[in-house]
Design a protein around this motif. Sequence first.
Motif, PDB file in Angstrom:
ATOM      1  N   ASP A   1      -8.223  -6.659   4.792  1.00  0.00           N
ATOM      2  CA  ASP A   1      -7.050  -5.863   4.434  1.00  0.00           C
ATOM      3  C   ASP A   1      -5.886  -6.814   4.172  1.00  0.00           C
ATOM      4  O   ASP A   1      -5.932  -7.989   4.542  1.00  0.00           O
ATOM      5  CB  ASP A   1      -6.684  -4.869   5.547  1.00  0.00           C
ATOM      6  N   GLN A   2      -4.839  -6.257   3.539  1.00  0.00           N
ATOM      7  CA  GLN A   2      -3.664  -7.095   3.277  1.00  0.00           C
ATOM      8  C   GLN A   2      -2.569  -6.865   4.317  1.00  0.00           C
ATOM      9  O   GLN A   2      -1.617  -7.636   4.390  1.00  0.00           O
ATOM     10  CB  GLN A   2      -3.122  -6.792   1.879  1.00  0.00           C
ATOM     11  N   SER A   3      -2.703  -5.812   5.122  1.00  0.00           N
ATOM     12  CA  SER A   3      -1.626  -5.465   6.054  1.00  0.00           C
ATOM     13  C   SER A   3      -1.796  -6.175   7.396  1.00  0.00           C
ATOM     14  O   SER A   3      -2.782  -5.944   8.112  1.00  0.00           O
ATOM     15  CB  SER A   3      -1.618  -3.945   6.282  1.00  0.00           C
TER      16      SER A   3
ATOM     17  N   TYR B   1       0.857  -1.191   0.000  1.00  0.00           N
ATOM     18  CA  TYR B   1       0.000   0.000   0.000  1.00  0.00           C
ATOM     19  C   TYR B   1       0.897   1.247   0.000  1.00  0.00           C
ATOM     20  O   TYR B   1       1.847   1.341   0.784  1.00  0.00           O
ATOM     21  CB  TYR B   1      -0.928  -0.073   1.227  1.00  0.00           C
TER      22      TYR B   1
ATOM     23  N   HIS C   1      -5.588   3.220  -4.747  1.00  0.00           N
ATOM     24  CA  HIS C   1      -4.335   2.473  -4.653  1.00  0.00           C
ATOM     25  C   HIS C   1      -4.355   1.186  -5.464  1.00  0.00           C
ATOM     26  O   HIS C   1      -3.435   0.373  -5.360  1.00  0.00           O
ATOM     27  CB  HIS C   1      -4.030   2.168  -3.177  1.00  0.00           C
ATOM     28  N   LEU C   2      -5.426   0.974  -6.223  1.00  0.00           N
ATOM     29  CA  LEU C   2      -5.556  -0.292  -6.955  1.00  0.00           C
ATOM     30  C   LEU C   2      -5.556  -0.059  -8.459  1.00  0.00           C
ATOM     31  O   LEU C   2      -5.872   1.028  -8.928  1.00  0.00           O
ATOM     32  CB  LEU C   2      -6.848  -1.011  -6.542  1.00  0.00           C
TER      33      LEU C   2
ATOM     34  N   VAL D   1      -7.151 -10.594   3.584  1.00  0.00           N
ATOM     35  CA  VAL D   1      -7.702 -10.992   2.286  1.00  0.00           C
ATOM     36  C   VAL D   1      -7.277  -9.941   1.265  1.00  0.00           C
ATOM     37  O   VAL D   1      -7.317  -8.745   1.560  1.00  0.00           O
ATOM     38  CB  VAL D   1      -9.257 -11.051   2.380  1.00  0.00           C
ATOM     39  N   ASP D   2      -6.871 -10.400   0.084  1.00  0.00           N
ATOM     40  CA  ASP D   2      -6.611  -9.477  -1.019  1.00  0.00           C
ATOM     41  C   ASP D   2      -7.966  -9.109  -1.619  1.00  0.00           C
ATOM     42  O   ASP D   2      -8.675  -9.976  -2.124  1.00  0.00           O
ATOM     43  CB  ASP D   2      -5.728 -10.179  -2.064  1.00  0.00           C
ATOM     44  N   VAL D   3      -8.312  -7.836  -1.557  1.00  0.00           N
ATOM     45  CA  VAL D   3      -9.652  -7.424  -2.013  1.00  0.00           C
ATOM     46  C   VAL D   3      -9.839  -7.616  -3.528  1.00  0.00           C
ATOM     47  O   VAL D   3     -10.956  -7.559  -4.020  1.00  0.00           O
ATOM     48  CB  VAL D   3      -9.984  -5.963  -1.637  1.00  0.00           C
TER      49      VAL D   3
ATOM     50  N   SER E   1     -12.992   2.524   9.588  1.00  0.00           N
ATOM     51  CA  SER E   1     -14.105   2.503   8.618  1.00  0.00           C
ATOM     52  C   SER E   1     -14.997   1.282   8.863  1.00  0.00           C
ATOM     53  O   SER E   1     -16.205   1.321   8.603  1.00  0.00           O
ATOM     54  CB  SER E   1     -13.586   2.544   7.176  1.00  0.00           C
TER      55      SER E   1
ATOM     56  N   ARG F   1     -13.541   2.716   1.072  1.00  0.00           N
ATOM     57  CA  ARG F   1     -13.200   4.141   1.188  1.00  0.00           C
ATOM     58  C   ARG F   1     -11.688   4.313   1.048  1.00  0.00           C
ATOM     59  O   ARG F   1     -10.918   3.574   1.696  1.00  0.00           O
ATOM     60  CB  ARG F   1     -13.649   4.679   2.552  1.00  0.00           C
ATOM     61  N   PHE F   2     -11.276   5.275   0.245  1.00  0.00           N
ATOM     62  CA  PHE F   2      -9.851   5.567   0.030  1.00  0.00           C
ATOM     63  C   PHE F   2      -9.077   4.296  -0.343  1.00  0.00           C
ATOM     64  O   PHE F   2      -7.921   4.142   0.060  1.00  0.00           O
ATOM     65  CB  PHE F   2      -9.229   6.207   1.287  1.00  0.00           C
ATOM     66  N   LEU F   3      -9.716   3.404  -1.057  1.00  0.00           N
ATOM     67  CA  LEU F   3      -9.068   2.147  -1.450  1.00  0.00           C
ATOM     68  C   LEU F   3      -8.737   2.128  -2.942  1.00  0.00           C
ATOM     69  O   LEU F   3      -7.600   1.816  -3.326  1.00  0.00           O
ATOM     70  CB  LEU F   3      -9.992   0.964  -1.102  1.00  0.00           C
TER      71      LEU F   3
HETATM   72  C1  LIG Z   1      -6.072   4.604   2.606  1.00  0.00           C
HETATM   73  S1  LIG Z   1      -6.249   3.090   3.473  1.00  0.00           S
HETATM   74  C2  LIG Z   1      -7.984   3.204   3.841  1.00  0.00           C
HETATM   75  C3  LIG Z   1      -8.369   2.491   5.114  1.00  0.00           C
HETATM   76  C4  LIG Z   1      -9.832   2.606   5.470  1.00  0.00           C
HETATM   77  N1  LIG Z   1     -10.703   2.181   4.408  1.00  0.00           N
HETATM   78  C5  LIG Z   1     -10.222   3.987   5.905  1.00  0.00           C
HETATM   79  O1  LIG Z   1     -10.935   4.684   5.200  1.00  0.00           O
HETATM   80  O2  LIG Z   1      -9.783   4.397   6.991  1.00  0.00           O
HETATM   81  C6  LIG Z   1      -6.207   1.860   2.207  1.00  0.00           C
HETATM   82  C7  LIG Z   1      -6.130   0.456   2.774  1.00  0.00           C
HETATM   83  O3  LIG Z   1      -6.284  -0.486   1.711  1.00  0.00           O
HETATM   84  C8  LIG Z   1      -5.433  -1.594   1.969  1.00  0.00           C
HETATM   85  N2  LIG Z   1      -5.194  -2.296   0.694  1.00  0.00           N
HETATM   86  C9  LIG Z   1      -4.583  -1.818  -0.420  1.00  0.00           C
HETATM   87  N3  LIG Z   1      -4.582  -2.759  -1.381  1.00  0.00           N
HETATM   88  C10 LIG Z   1      -5.195  -3.852  -0.868  1.00  0.00           C
HETATM   89  C11 LIG Z   1      -5.502  -5.154  -1.371  1.00  0.00           C
HETATM   90  N4  LIG Z   1      -5.179  -5.508  -2.629  1.00  0.00           N
HETATM   91  N5  LIG Z   1      -6.153  -6.034  -0.575  1.00  0.00           N
HETATM   92  C12 LIG Z   1      -6.490  -5.683   0.698  1.00  0.00           C
HETATM   93  N6  LIG Z   1      -6.223  -4.476   1.235  1.00  0.00           N
HETATM   94  C13 LIG Z   1      -5.585  -3.570   0.458  1.00  0.00           C
HETATM   95  C14 LIG Z   1      -4.183  -0.971   2.582  1.00  0.00           C
HETATM   96  O4  LIG Z   1      -3.441  -1.928   3.320  1.00  0.00           O
HETATM   97  C15 LIG Z   1      -4.819   0.112   3.454  1.00  0.00           C
HETATM   98  O5  LIG Z   1      -5.071  -0.370   4.739  1.00  0.00           O
END
Ligand SMILES: C[S@@+](CC[C@H](N)C(=O)[O-])C[C@H]1O[C@@H](n2cnc3c(N)ncnc32)[C@H](O)[C@@H]1O
Length: 253
Positions: free
Chosen positions: A68-70, A3, A111-112, A89-91, A51, A106-108
Amino acid sequence: MRYTFGDSLSAAERLRRIAAFFDPLAADFIRKHHDAAVFRAADLGCGPGYSTAMLAEATGAPEVVGFDQSKSFLKDAGMRFPHLTFRRVDVCQLPNDEKFSVLYCRFLLSHLQNCEALLRKWLCHLVPGGRLYIDELESISTEVPVFKKYLEISDRLVSSQHADLYVGRKLPAYCQGLKVLSASSDVHPVSDSLAASWFLPNTVGAWKDSEFIRSAYGNQEIEALMGDLEAIYTESTTQSHITWTMKRIVLTN
Ligand SMILES: C[S@@+](CC[C@H](N)C(=O)[O-])C[C@H]1O[C@@H](n2cnc3c(N)ncnc32)[C@H](O)[C@@H]1O
């Protein structure tokens, strides 16, 4: 893929500060659009769980899970919200046989990659009449030079990972042909000090370890930016010269 903004303690603290502002807005968005009982809800990319807790409260669902992946965010989330379930889990690859009445992100998507295909995949994980709530960044507007610089660097950093910080702009096109129940662009002014408090942890944490930042910007430039953000943060002003626009979309199957 890692991330963009990392999963350090400062990254978790940054997400806590951001959630404190956006959670009430997100809860209103969710409540406004669900009319049936929600049995099972999932928060995609839940980070440290704020969230997910918001989703649990807004839906009243008896079963709520954060994906989440972390590992470190999940551990943090599990300790902070022991009544909720968190899973690694990998979303992009939700478990085949799992169905939900509500999916929320949200805010996801910022990054994808391949977000258009991902939305279609997620819709296959809804029970009939279920809802996919998307709450993503469309733009951040400001004329404050230090904020503009921070945003330029963040935008380039996310782009270097083949993603789009302002993915919300593209969502209407990605949703073509899907059943859209609602779509809005909601503008939220944020005080300068609060904005600085969200930006600072990235400069201190995630940016330090970034190969991209090290090669594209000198230490001096980043240190100067940090100093300017710190000054705005400590000033504790309620004045606002920066706004967030969120793209909020509800999809069904
Ligand atoms: C900006 S944070 C948002 C966290 C939360 N949704 C919020 O609004 O507070 C993005 C999150 O997406 C997770 N993430 C990114 N790519 C992912 C993936 N492929 N599978 C699971 N989680 C993922 C990151 O580890 C991070 O925790």
